[in-house]
Design an enzyme around this catalytic site. Structure first.
Site, short mmCIF file in Angstrom:
data_model
loop_
_atom_site.label_atom_id
_atom_site.label_comp_id
_atom_site.label_asym_id
_atom_site.label_seq_id
_atom_site.Cartn_x
_atom_site.Cartn_y
_atom_site.Cartn_z
N PHE A 76 19.21 8.63 18.95
CA PHE A 76 19.29 7.53 19.90
C PHE A 76 18.04 7.52 20.77
O PHE A 76 17.73 8.50 21.43
CB PHE A 76 20.54 7.63 20.78
CG PHE A 76 20.71 6.41 21.65
CD1 PHE A 76 21.14 5.21 21.11
CD2 PHE A 76 20.40 6.45 23.00
CE1 PHE A 76 21.27 4.07 21.90
CE2 PHE A 76 20.52 5.32 23.80
CZ PHE A 76 20.97 4.13 23.25
N ASP B 67 12.28 13.58 22.52
CA ASP B 67 12.98 12.68 23.43
C ASP B 67 14.01 13.50 24.21
O ASP B 67 15.08 13.81 23.70
CB ASP B 67 13.65 11.55 22.63
CG ASP B 67 14.39 10.56 23.54
OD1 ASP B 67 14.62 10.89 24.71
OD2 ASP B 67 14.74 9.46 23.05
N LYS C 154 16.78 9.50 32.34
CA LYS C 154 18.10 9.72 32.93
C LYS C 154 18.15 10.56 34.23
O LYS C 154 18.24 9.99 35.30
CB LYS C 154 19.05 10.29 31.87
CG LYS C 154 19.36 9.26 30.78
CD LYS C 154 20.59 9.60 30.00
CE LYS C 154 21.09 8.41 29.20
NZ LYS C 154 20.58 8.29 27.84
C1 LIG Z 1 19.87 7.21 27.12
C2 LIG Z 1 18.81 7.58 26.17
C3 LIG Z 1 17.72 6.72 25.91
C4 LIG Z 1 17.60 5.34 26.50
O1 LIG Z 1 17.51 5.37 27.90
P1 LIG Z 1 17.71 4.01 28.73
O2 LIG Z 1 17.34 4.41 30.14
O3 LIG Z 1 19.12 3.59 28.57
O4 LIG Z 1 16.77 3.01 28.18
C5 LIG Z 1 16.73 7.17 25.05
N1 LIG Z 1 16.81 8.37 24.46
C6 LIG Z 1 17.85 9.21 24.68
C7 LIG Z 1 17.86 10.55 24.02
C8 LIG Z 1 18.89 8.84 25.53
O5 LIG Z 1 19.93 9.65 25.72
#
Ligand SMILES: *Cc1c(COP(=O)(O)O)cnc(C)c1O
Length: 400
Positions: free
Chosen positions: A137, A222, A251
């Site tokens: 994700f 990420d 986050k």
């Molecule tokens: C939540 C998340 C995103 C996206 O972040 P947003 O602030 O919602 O755009 C990207 N990568 C990972 C691993 C995430 O958990």
């Protein structure tokens, strides 16, 4: 106003994007939130792994108030001090050398991809392709939907931007096989949050790291969800024994004030003036908030605290599995934890927890995810487990 039926208002006015839980939150403090009827809940969702210092932490509130009175925004034509202080703190406490600030996780991930493409153009004969893995994700823009290897997100928006290959997760050979002269980077989450807290084999990331070094391609990690102490170290890569070339954060970075960042090693920091930009990114208000949060996390050894309470939580969940067959598996790292159930009843369990005053997140039809604020105490953990035991016992009775 408090008498309004907010779910009804939402149903009429808001895009139908979210499957909301029937709860209108009006206030938060520490580990707790209150609804519009004055009922209190223990928060083990933490705004999707965002509220690392809990709700309205005085250190964060004070930093926002002070900065709001001083300077909220300028443009990035000018130097601003909170931006550079935050940059210095992140660089001092990570293996990376340079940073760029933006406003969300997806923007940070996409910025990292742009940087990798820039690197490919300059250092690898125009290589542009990014390898990503199954059930990853990386956010919701079109490009990051192409990076996010989940059919349910991709099929609605085809044609997707080219330049991404999705391969099997946790199999280094799949990445080796997909690598070609067009490849400029591999992008992975050190452990997969959205997939239901999936932790790869211990040699997975080291093998991928070795491969990237040998091929001269970049490793992007990420850590939007795993960063800022969530897994029991400031960044999850520290425990994986690898260093990324590019690190993606968002986050938890400002505990609820919107901010994202990507950081890179010097040799990968190939942007030149004009190559990338942002209006809001790195603005003084968001950076002052993040600075207060990250400084607090480091000074109070929150990662050490997370290892301790996270260990207790996982141990208690394993206890529940022994008691209640409806609970099948508990896994996690620090305070990113999942409980897998023996049927697709995670939404029942989530609603029943809500009625017992505990907020949890249904991440898969059969899986509950817990991402509480990192300030959770032993008592908070025990309270959550007590509620879970009651809920699981009653759900088990109904399902047998
Ligand atoms: C939540 C998340 C995103 C996206 O972040 P947003 O602030 O919602 O755009 C990207 N990568 C990972 C691993 C995430 O958990």
């Amino acid at each position: 106003m408090s008498q309004k039926n907010w779910p009804e208002v939402e149903a009429q006015l808001y895009m139908k994007t979210f499957r909301r839980i029937p709860l209108t939150i009006t206030r938060g403090e520490g580990m707790r939130v209150w609804d519009d009827q004055g009922r209190m809940y223990l928060d083990f969702v933490g705004g999707w792994a965002v509220n690392v210092l809990g709700h309205c932490h005085p250190v964060l509130v004070e930093a926002i108030e002070r900065q709001a009175r001083t300077l909220i925004h300028t443009s990035n034509q000018f130097y601003t001090i909170p931006q550079l202080e935050l940059a210095a703190l992140l660089i001092q406490h990570s293996c990376l050398d340079r940073v760029f600030f933006c406003n969300s996780g997806v923007e940070a991930a996409e910025g990292a991809v742009k940087l990798a493409r820039r690197y490919g153009k300059l250092q690898r004969n125009g290589a542009y392709e990014i390898i990503t893995v199954g059930d990853s994700f990386h956010g919701r823009t079109l490009a990051m939907t192409a990076a996010t290897a989940q059919e349910k997100y991709q099929q609605l928006y085809t044609p997707l931007p080219p330049g991404f290959v999705n391969v099997e997760w946790n199999r280094p050979q799949a990445i080796f096989d997909a690598t070609g002269s067009h490849t400029c980077a591999v992008m992975l989450e050190p452990l997969q949050g959205e997939a239901g807290v999936r932790i790869p084999d211990p040699d997975y990331l080291p093998l991928v790291r070795q491969w990237c070094d040998r091929q001269g391609i970049l490793l992007i990690l990420d850590e939007v969800q795993t960063g800022i102490g969530r897994t029991g170290s400031l960044f999850a890569y520290e425990q994986a024994g690898v260093e990324p070339d590019i690190l993606v954060l968002a986050k938890g970075l400002a505990s609820g004030v919107p901010i994202g960042a990507f950081l890179a090693k010097e040799r990968a920091s190939v942007f030149q003036p004009g190559d990338h930009g942002s209006t809001f990114g790195g603005n003084p208000l968001a950076c002052a908030a993040a600075l207060a949060v990250v400084a607090y996390i480091i000074e109070h050894d929150i990662p050490g605290h997370v290892r301790q309470v996270g260990g207790r939580f996982l141990e208690r969940l394993h206890g529940l599995i022994h008691e209640l067959p409806v609970a099948r598996e508990a896994r996690g790292c620090g305070l990113l934890v999942a409980l897998v159930l023996n049927k697709d009843i995670a939404s029942d369990v989530t609603l029943e927890c809500l009625h017992h005053g505990l907020l949890v997140n249904q991440v898969r039809p059969d899986t509950i995810r817990f991402m509480p604020p990192l300030i959770a105490t032993d008592d908070d953990i025990d309270e959550a487990v007590t509620i879970l035991r009651t809920v699981l016992a009653s759900v088990q009775r109904r399902n047998t």
